[in-house]
Design a protein around this motif. Structure first.
Motif, PDB file in Angstrom:
ATOM      1  N   MET A   1       0.829  -1.196   0.000  1.00 55.91           N
ATOM      2  CA  MET A   1       0.000   0.000   0.000  1.00 55.91           C
ATOM      3  C   MET A   1       0.868   1.253   0.000  1.00 55.91           C
ATOM      4  O   MET A   1       0.606   2.178  -0.728  1.00 55.91           O
ATOM      5  CB  MET A   1      -0.911  -0.020   1.210  1.00 55.91           C
ATOM      6  N   LYS A  93      -3.729  10.025   0.974  1.00 60.29           N
ATOM      7  CA  LYS A  93      -5.086   9.512   0.780  1.00 60.29           C
ATOM      8  C   LYS A  93      -5.034   7.995   0.761  1.00 60.29           C
ATOM      9  O   LYS A  93      -5.166   7.374  -0.291  1.00 60.29           O
ATOM     10  CB  LYS A  93      -5.675  10.027  -0.538  1.00 60.29           C
ATOM     11  N   PRO A  94      -4.827   7.375   1.923  1.00 58.63           N
ATOM     12  CA  PRO A  94      -4.758   5.905   1.919  1.00 58.63           C
ATOM     13  C   PRO A  94      -6.095   5.296   1.524  1.00 58.63           C
ATOM     14  O   PRO A  94      -7.157   5.852   1.811  1.00 58.63           O
ATOM     15  CB  PRO A  94      -4.403   5.565   3.370  1.00 58.63           C
ATOM     16  N   LYS A  95      -6.001   4.168   0.816  1.00 63.01           N
ATOM     17  CA  LYS A  95      -7.220   3.455   0.417  1.00 63.01           C
ATOM     18  C   LYS A  95      -7.813   2.770   1.635  1.00 63.01           C
ATOM     19  O   LYS A  95      -7.097   2.294   2.502  1.00 63.01           O
ATOM     20  CB  LYS A  95      -6.889   2.426  -0.659  1.00 63.01           C
ATOM     21  N   LYS A  96      -9.119   2.717   1.686  1.00 63.82           N
ATOM     22  CA  LYS A  96      -9.805   2.090   2.830  1.00 63.82           C
ATOM     23  C   LYS A  96     -10.023   0.625   2.577  1.00 63.82           C
ATOM     24  O   LYS A  96     -10.111   0.141   1.530  1.00 63.82           O
ATOM     25  CB  LYS A  96     -11.131   2.800   3.082  1.00 63.82           C
TER      26      LYS A  96
END
Length: 96
Positions: A1, A93-96
């Protein structure tokens, strides 16, 4: 990630120089100094590091009998900036 960030570009001043050069492609040392508000000595050191990494080219010459230093972003520098930009977005903006 989360991909590693380019340690050359992860310095505030080096990132500022590359960001300016992405926009203008070529700039005089004095312009970079004014825009970054860096000292001449610190800017010189950081420009050398960017040059050593192959991210910019530096040309020294004379203009109207005064020394002039021009910095240009290279294709490798542009590519490194694009990758850095993409990778830093993942941190912001990390992915959820």
């Amino acid at each position: 990630m989360f991909n590693d960030l380019d340690t050359i570009l992860h310095s505030q001043l080096r990132l500022a120089v590359i960001s300016l050069l992405v926009t203008v492609k070529e700039a005089e040392f004095t312009y970079l100094k004014e825009q970054t508000k860096a000292t001449a000595g610190n800017l010189s050191v950081q420009i050398q590091k960017l040059k050593d990494a192959g991210y910019i080219e530096v040309e020294k010459k004379f203009k109207d009998n005064y020394p002039q230093t021009l910095c240009r972003i290279t294709d490798a520098g542009l590519k490194a900036f694009e990758i850095y930009f993409k990778n830093i977005q993942a941190y912001l903006k990390p992915k959820k």
